[in-house]
Design an enzyme around this catalytic site. Structure first.
Site, PDB file in Angstrom:
ATOM      1  N   HIS A 174       7.311 -25.390   8.676  1.00  0.00           N
ATOM      2  CA  HIS A 174       6.215 -26.056   9.387  1.00  0.00           C
ATOM      3  C   HIS A 174       4.841 -25.752   8.810  1.00  0.00           C
ATOM      4  O   HIS A 174       3.954 -26.599   8.861  1.00  0.00           O
ATOM      5  CB  HIS A 174       6.215 -25.656  10.874  1.00  0.00           C
ATOM      6  CG  HIS A 174       7.390 -26.182  11.631  1.00  0.00           C
ATOM      7  ND1 HIS A 174       7.481 -26.122  13.006  1.00  0.00           N
ATOM      8  CD2 HIS A 174       8.536 -26.777  11.219  1.00  0.00           C
ATOM      9  CE1 HIS A 174       8.621 -26.656  13.398  1.00  0.00           C
ATOM     10  NE2 HIS A 174       9.290 -27.059  12.332  1.00  0.00           N
TER      11      HIS A 174
ATOM     12  N   THR B 167       1.931  -2.236   8.794  1.00  0.00           N
ATOM     13  CA  THR B 167       2.268  -3.249   9.796  1.00  0.00           C
ATOM     14  C   THR B 167       2.416  -4.646   9.208  1.00  0.00           C
ATOM     15  O   THR B 167       2.895  -5.552   9.902  1.00  0.00           O
ATOM     16  CB  THR B 167       1.152  -3.338  10.853  1.00  0.00           C
ATOM     17  OG1 THR B 167      -0.077  -3.651  10.154  1.00  0.00           O
ATOM     18  CG2 THR B 167       0.985  -2.023  11.615  1.00  0.00           C
TER      19      THR B 167
ATOM     20  N   CYS C  52       2.589  -3.654   4.011  1.00  0.00           N
ATOM     21  CA  CYS C  52       1.806  -2.454   4.293  1.00  0.00           C
ATOM     22  C   CYS C  52       2.443  -1.800   5.515  1.00  0.00           C
ATOM     23  O   CYS C  52       3.632  -2.027   5.772  1.00  0.00           O
ATOM     24  CB  CYS C  52       0.312  -2.762   4.466  1.00  0.00           C
ATOM     25  SG  CYS C  52      -0.159  -3.762   5.888  1.00  0.00           S
TER      26      CYS C  52
ATOM     27  N   ASP D 247       0.852  -1.194   0.000  1.00  0.00           N
ATOM     28  CA  ASP D 247       0.000   0.000   0.000  1.00  0.00           C
ATOM     29  C   ASP D 247       0.888   1.244   0.000  1.00  0.00           C
ATOM     30  O   ASP D 247       2.110   1.149  -0.214  1.00  0.00           O
ATOM     31  CB  ASP D 247      -1.025  -0.045   1.149  1.00  0.00           C
ATOM     32  CG  ASP D 247      -0.412   0.218   2.521  1.00  0.00           C
ATOM     33  OD1 ASP D 247       0.822   0.443   2.612  1.00  0.00           O
ATOM     34  OD2 ASP D 247      -1.164   0.192   3.515  1.00  0.00           O
TER      35      ASP D 247
ATOM     36  N   HIS E 259       3.585 -32.103   9.851  1.00  0.00           N
ATOM     37  CA  HIS E 259       3.035 -30.757   9.662  1.00  0.00           C
ATOM     38  C   HIS E 259       1.863 -30.752   8.683  1.00  0.00           C
ATOM     39  O   HIS E 259       0.992 -29.881   8.764  1.00  0.00           O
ATOM     40  CB  HIS E 259       4.127 -29.805   9.181  1.00  0.00           C
ATOM     41  CG  HIS E 259       5.294 -29.732  10.122  1.00  0.00           C
ATOM     42  ND1 HIS E 259       5.169 -29.282  11.414  1.00  0.00           N
ATOM     43  CD2 HIS E 259       6.594 -30.091   9.967  1.00  0.00           C
ATOM     44  CE1 HIS E 259       6.341 -29.349  12.020  1.00  0.00           C
ATOM     45  NE2 HIS E 259       7.230 -29.844  11.164  1.00  0.00           N
TER      46      HIS E 259
HETATM   47  C1  RB5 Z   1      -2.421   2.489   6.580  1.00  0.00           C
HETATM   48  O1  RB5 Z   1      -2.499   3.652   7.345  1.00  0.00           O
HETATM   49  C2  RB5 Z   1      -2.272   1.271   7.505  1.00  0.00           C
HETATM   50  O2  RB5 Z   1      -3.466   1.060   8.200  1.00  0.00           O
HETATM   51  C3  RB5 Z   1      -1.888   0.054   6.709  1.00  0.00           C
HETATM   52  O3  RB5 Z   1      -0.711   0.288   6.019  1.00  0.00           O
HETATM   53  C4  RB5 Z   1      -1.645  -1.218   7.494  1.00  0.00           C
HETATM   54  O4  RB5 Z   1      -0.757  -1.006   8.543  1.00  0.00           O
HETATM   55  C5  RB5 Z   1      -2.850  -1.964   7.922  1.00  0.00           C
HETATM   56  O5  RB5 Z   1      -2.787  -3.047   8.493  1.00  0.00           O
END
Ligand code: RB5
Length: 157
Positions: free
Chosen positions: A101, A70, A68, A11, A136
């Site tokens: 696994h 996180t 993205c 993203d 597994h």
């Molecule tokens: C975008 O602000 C953020 O929410 C996205 O990049 C991600 O971390 C979502 O899980």
């Protein structure tokens, strides 16, 4: 190495990291198809999560990389596609074990969570590990059963 062709998606938070990781993986001789955004404009991560997952599930590529902020939202999106096992991780140990696994077919991480060197270590660990099968597989079959039927026979015992 099991991977000859990968898809990568991201993203708006992860354009620079996506480009660095794409170049890094291409240097290994692996083909990489970019289906993510190349713009800093807000971009809804499920679009990239779905596109990469679809290509992996359809056998167009051997695996996928998703980034993205996180790694959470984009991996959650990918995991909704049948046959996808996407792991989000912040260190290489989980990435390696997820191949050995859990036979993961997508690795995800967060551009706001890990630096580029850790991201490269995660990619190295994930690409370099092989699925071990055997005991597994029973557990992976259970995961697939939950996805397919929304139930798990073994949990009723
Ligand atoms: C975008 O602000 C953020 O929410 C996205 O990049 C991600 O971390 C979502 O899980």
């Amino acid at each position: 190495m099991a991977f000859k062709k990968l898809a990568i998606g991201n993203d708006h938070t992860a354009v620079d990291m996506k480009n660095e990781i794409m170049a890094y993986v291409r240097e290994m001789g692996i083909e990489v198809i970019n289906v993510g955004t190349d713009s800093p404009e807000r971009f809804n991560y499920p679009v990239s999560g779905y596109k990469v997952a679809r290509m992996v599930a359809d056998g167009e590529v051997d695996g996928g990389i998703l980034i993205c902020g996180t790694g959470v939202g984009i991996s959650l999106s990918a995991n909704k596609v049948h046959g996808i096992r996407a792991v989000v991780c912040s260190e290489p140990y989980s990435a390696r074990l997820s191949r050995q696994h859990n036979n993961t077919n997508i690795v995800a991480f967060g551009a706001r969570v890990v630096g580029i060197e850790t991201a490269k270590d995660i990619v190295d660990a994930w690409l370099g590990a092989e699925y071990e099968g055997s005991r597994h597989q029973v557990r992976i079959d259970m995961i697939e059963e939950i996805g397919r039927t929304q139930h798990l026979a073994a949990a009723k015992a």
